[in-house]
Design an enzyme around this catalytic site. Structure first.
Site, PDB file in Angstrom:
ATOM      1  N   CYS A  83      -8.013  -8.437  21.958  1.00 36.70           N
ATOM      2  CA  CYS A  83      -7.728  -7.349  22.881  1.00 36.70           C
ATOM      3  C   CYS A  83      -7.187  -7.921  24.185  1.00 36.70           C
ATOM      4  O   CYS A  83      -7.925  -8.587  24.935  1.00 36.70           O
ATOM      5  CB  CYS A  83      -8.972  -6.529  23.155  1.00 36.70           C
ATOM      6  SG  CYS A  83      -8.555  -5.223  24.288  1.00 36.70           S
ATOM      7  N   GLY A  84      -5.933  -7.655  24.439  1.00 35.41           N
ATOM      8  CA  GLY A  84      -5.300  -8.185  25.656  1.00 35.41           C
ATOM      9  C   GLY A  84      -5.754  -7.470  26.912  1.00 35.41           C
ATOM     10  O   GLY A  84      -6.026  -8.114  27.928  1.00 35.41           O
ATOM     11  N   ASP A 297      -4.078   3.711  22.804  1.00 35.28           N
ATOM     12  CA  ASP A 297      -4.131   2.768  23.929  1.00 35.28           C
ATOM     13  C   ASP A 297      -3.367   3.342  25.122  1.00 35.28           C
ATOM     14  O   ASP A 297      -2.203   3.693  25.004  1.00 35.28           O
ATOM     15  CB  ASP A 297      -3.523   1.425  23.509  1.00 35.28           C
ATOM     16  CG  ASP A 297      -3.950   0.305  24.439  1.00 35.28           C
ATOM     17  OD1 ASP A 297      -4.387   0.598  25.569  1.00 35.28           O
ATOM     18  OD2 ASP A 297      -3.841  -0.867  24.034  1.00 35.28           O
TER      19      ASP A 297
HETATM   20  O1  LIG Z   1      -4.497  -4.692  24.893  1.00 35.23           O
HETATM   21  C1  LIG Z   1      -4.904  -4.849  23.716  1.00 35.23           C
HETATM   22  O2  LIG Z   1      -4.584  -5.822  23.049  1.00 35.23           O
HETATM   23  C2  LIG Z   1      -5.872  -3.853  23.153  1.00 35.23           C
HETATM   24  N1  LIG Z   1      -5.903  -2.575  23.816  1.00 35.23           N
HETATM   25  C3  LIG Z   1      -6.523  -1.666  22.875  1.00 35.23           C
HETATM   26  C4  LIG Z   1      -6.012  -2.159  21.544  1.00 35.23           C
HETATM   27  C5  LIG Z   1      -5.874  -3.645  21.681  1.00 35.23           C
HETATM   28  O3  LIG Z   1      -7.002  -4.259  21.138  1.00 35.23           O
END
Ligand SMILES: O=C(O)[C@H]1NCC[C@@H]1O
Length: 396
Positions: A83-84, A297
């Site tokens: 998860c970034g 997201d």
């Molecule tokens: O930024 C991300 O990598 C994450 N945000 C929610 C889904 C991914 O895991």
């Protein structure tokens, strides 16, 4: 905290001690502590779009032994591998906590020092996450000889695990009537790419799914519901194909024998916004990621940007050290605030004939508050539920 509007509920204390190294700890959490994820992510404490992270501070227990902290990620469906947006938030939290003179929420158990680079004014912090080691850098302002805080005029960044194109320009024929969505019209063929960025993603344009090109720039409740429906069915079609032809699977990781899971579907559309206005690299992409159980997201999805940068590099659309801006519908609506920047910083042969890239992802995370949660033993409802699924038997 939130990163570009995407929440991370961070558990820094109170989680039961987990045995083994990080990946075993993840198995243990899945097998014996999933009630905690449900209580924190589901209603009434959370909601469908809530995201969480558990800090595992006994760093001798991470696989590498090199990290300052280990992390488990929590979604509305389980425990993701990467998860970034949460990595950017955790890096800031860890650095700010280590540099605060009072009100410390936690200290890093082993006291492994964070390294300050006076040339860049950044503090380095290494996180061991389920997909591997990520090296984060947090820009700081020194407030005394041994105290500091994040400098929010600059972006936090992390160097990713190797990321790669799993397949480019795949075509699928969606002929099964139960897997078709209204916007497909008469068409049955959909072209898409698949890539790994710590987790596997499908990347498909809004146009290929049958939507108008600027659908992401003008999100409404009904277009969001329609996009969610289309990506859900598309993912189901993809998974059915994977099950039917396991020897042709596109979800292979050289470190693991078994086929990997498809984590998310990213819908893209051309970005008309000149990013330079927001002080970001001018060339920009726009995307919206549906992940786990159709969670949406709010951020441009750090691990998804890793995957998209790997695809762009593979297609010759970006070169080494050429930063590119990645927007979400939310960052577009806020004049570019909340965009992530992705940049290839290295290439790596990870085996299995895979030429991977390392991607630097940059963004900004903000604090939202600090909570103590209570779970009463005899509170059945409070254990977690999805109100819109009361008619179904499955429980998350
Ligand atoms: O930024 C991300 O990598 C994450 N945000 C929610 C889904 C991914 O895991």
């Amino acid at each position: 905290m939130h990163t570009s509007g995407e929440p991370t509920r961070i558990v820094y204390s109170g989680y039961p001690e987990l045995p083994g190294k990080l990946l075993q700890q993840r198995e243990e959490a899945i097998a014996h502590h999933d009630h905690i994820r449900r209580a924190l992510i589901c209603e009434p404490r959370g909601h469908r779009e809530m995201y969480g992270a558990v800090l595992c501070r006994r760093t001798e227990l991470t696989e590498s032994g090199k990290a300052h902290v280990g992390v488990l990620f929590l979604t509305n469906d389980g425990y993701s591998t990467m998860c970034g947006h949460a990595t950017l938030a955790l890096a800031r939290l860890i650095v700010d906590q280590a540099g605060s003179s009072d009100k410390k929420l936690f200290v890093l158990d082993q006291g492994k020092d964070l390294i300050y680079d006076p040339k860049t004014g950044e503090m380095a912090v290494d996180l061991h996450v389920p997909c591997g080691l990520v090296a984060a850098k947090v820009p700081v302002t020194l407030t005394s000889e041994d105290t500091w805080k994040t400098d929010m005029s600059r972006m936090t960044s992390y160097d990713s695990v190797p990321s790669w194109e799993a397949h480019s320009s795949m075509c699928t024929d969606i002929s099964e009537p139960s897997l078709r969505w209204p916007e497909l019209g008469d068409r049955s063929k959909v072209w898409y790419d698949a890539a790994y960025g710590g987790a596997f993603y499908i990347v498909v344009s809004a146009k290929e799914l049958g939507f108008v090109t600027d659908v992401l720039e003008s999100i409404t409740p009904s277009t969001l519901a329609a996009l969610s429906n289309a990506t859900r069915l598309f993912k189901e079609d993809f998974n059915r194909y994977e099950d039917a032809f396991p020897r042709l699977t596109r979800l292979l990781h050289p470190d693991y024998p078994a086929k990997q899971e498809l984590y998310g579907t990213i819908v893209t559309s051309p970005c008309n916004r000149p990013s330079a206005e927001a002080g970001l690299p001018p060339n920009a992409d726009l995307g919206l990621c549906f992940f786990a159980n159709q969670q949406v997201d709010r951020s441009p999805t750090g691990s998804g940007v890793q995957a998209r940068v790997a695809l762009a590099f593979g297609a010759g659309k970006v070169g080494m050290n050429e930063p590119r801006t990645y927007h979400s519908p939310l960052s577009i609506a806020h004049g570019g605030e909340g965009a992530f920047v992705g940049e290839v910083i290295d290439t790596e042969d990870v085996g299995g004939g895979i030429n991977a890239v390392k991607v630097k992802i940059s963004g900004k995370a903000r604090y939202t508050g600090c909570s103590s949660f209570v779970i009463e033993n005899d509170d059945e409802i409070g254990k977690g539920f999805w109100f819109d699924e009361l008619g179904q038997t499955s429980k998350n």
